[in-house]
Design an enzyme around this catalytic site. Structure first.
Site, mmCIF file in Angstrom:
data_model
loop_
_atom_site.group_PDB
_atom_site.id
_atom_site.type_symbol
_atom_site.label_atom_id
_atom_site.label_comp_id
_atom_site.label_asym_id
_atom_site.label_seq_id
_atom_site.Cartn_x
_atom_site.Cartn_y
_atom_site.Cartn_z
ATOM 1 N N ALA A 70 1.190 -1.031 -0.147
ATOM 2 C CA ALA A 70 0.189 -0.150 -0.304
ATOM 3 C C ALA A 70 0.896 0.968 0.131
ATOM 4 O O ALA A 70 0.513 2.325 0.098
ATOM 5 C CB ALA A 70 -1.324 0.200 0.897
ATOM 6 N N CYS A 98 4.770 -0.057 -11.496
ATOM 7 C CA CYS A 98 5.204 1.238 -12.907
ATOM 8 C C CYS A 98 6.762 1.343 -13.573
ATOM 9 O O CYS A 98 7.754 2.065 -12.869
ATOM 10 C CB CYS A 98 5.156 2.035 -12.300
ATOM 11 S SG CYS A 98 6.394 2.111 -10.459
#
Length: 390
Positions: free
Chosen positions: A207, A331
């Site tokens: 997270a 990413c």
């Protein structure tokens, strides 16, 4: 500060950025802030001008420059205005010698350019990886009406994202804390792969500071259960105050002890409707915001990331209930961290399948979808949705 003094300041900062890139030190934005913290005489225009020079030089040099001066000399070769500031004045840099070495222009280091090309990202598209990023926000529908706030703020709507806006660079969004979150459109798009719904039980396994956690909570209409875990205490500690500002009450932050994560998650075994894994990665898709990060990446560091990714995938899979889904996000634009990880995961787990995704942007890559700056105008991401057999 004179223009020459600004150039010398940029050279001094770049020396520190280069040393930090080689030695694992602080990020460029931190070093810029530290530099001016001890130079109160520099006004806001000076700070902005110096910062622009620093980042222009960083974006221009694919390989790590030898020195900060070499980086700025390279920039001066392309810009007569910068070249004129090498005037040998009291606070400026010495004049440029005719045959002085300069940083070579390029998008990325050669070894990474080859790896990206092998991963299907053409050399012509690699320059977009270090272009300036736009300012994207997600309107928090738990506390604001997206249509009304969009009308108030202006900006550009982003196709397929009714809660998103692209604002002019430099827009001050701090007064809107809780009503909006700064979040790249690509990050918002890949989070849609979770298909979060009210009443579900979802785990956000990596997270961090909670950007995707809060997006999930909004999609769930603040109903259900949302476990947000990480092994990084400082990053995870930023989530509770952000959640409070956003009006989110369903999130349970849980700090995990690295190496003992499975024991700490025993109560969630086979329980989650969805496990979202925003895995640690090279960040090749986020160089628009952190262009010096491409100087830090090495083959050995990339291998450590791929090992971590296999670990978190193995940790997240048992948490998924039969018939539930695991959503894997990085990413990164490298297949080693994206499509190849998913191929390995599916080969090791008979019965698991990749579900087709329909997202507002991106193109198929292996068993998932990949977004990149050149084609989608977003940060670069790979995302796949994997279904556990019933």
């Amino acid at each position: 500060m004179t223009p020459a003094a600004r150039t010398q300041a940029a050279i001094d900062i770049l020396d520190e950025v280069i040393a930090a890139a080689r030695g694992g030190g602080a990020a460029a934005d931190v070093l810029v802030a530290r530099y001016f913290a001890t130079r109160r005489y520099a006004g806001s225009k000076d700070r902005r001008a110096v910062r622009d020079l620093v980042y222009a030089a960083i974006r221009r040099a694919g390989e790590v420059p030898v020195t900060g001066r070499a980086a700025l000399v390279g920039l001066a070769r392309d810009d007569d205005g910068v070249a004129a500031t090498f005037d040998g004045s009291a606070h400026g840099p010495a004049a440029i010698e005719h045959d002085e070495a300069a940083a070579v222009a390029g998008a990325v280091p050669d070894w990474l350019s080859r790896a990206l090309s092998a991963s299907g990202l053409a050399v012509a598209d690699q320059a977009a990886l270090v272009a300036r990023a736009p300012l994207d926000i997600r309107i928090n529908r738990l506390r604001a009406d997206p249509a009304a706030l969009a009308t108030e703020l202006g900006g550009e709507p982003i196709a397929g994202l009714p809660d998103a806006l692209r604002l002019p660079t430099g827009t001050n969004v701090e007064p809107l804390a809780g009503l909006v979150e700064v979040q790249d459109a690509g990050s918002q798009i890949v989070t849609l792969a979770a298909c979060a719904k009210p009443g579900q039980h979802i785990v956000d396994l990596c997270a961090g500071g909670g950007g995707k956690t809060l997006a999930l909570a909004a999609a769930m209409d603040n109903r259900g259960t949302l476990l947000a875990t990480d092994i990084d205490r400082p990053r995870l500690s930023r989530l509770p105050p952000r959640a409070a500002r956003a009006g989110v009450t369903i999130v349970e932050p849980r700090l995990l002890d690295g190496g003992r994560e499975a024991a700490a998650l025993a109560d969630w075994q086979g329980h989650a409707d969805t496990v979202l894994i925003d895995a640690p990665c090279s960040g090749t898709g986020t160089w628009r915001r952190n262009p010096e990060a491409r100087w830090r990446l090495t083959p050995a560091r990339l291998e450590r990331f791929t090992t971590q990714q296999r670990h978190v995938l193995a940790l997240g899979a048992p948490l998924v209930r039969p018939g539930g889904a695991l959503v894997y996000i990085v990413c990164s634009l490298l297949d080693a961290e994206g499509a190849e990880q998913i191929d390995r995961f599916l080969a090791d787990r008979p019965g698991w399948t990749a579900e087709p995704l329909t997202l507002p942007a991106g193109r198929p890559r292996g068993e998932g979808i990949r977004l990149d700056p050149a084609h989608d105008g977003t940060d670069g991401f790979f995302v796949a949705r994997l279904a556990r057999p019933c």
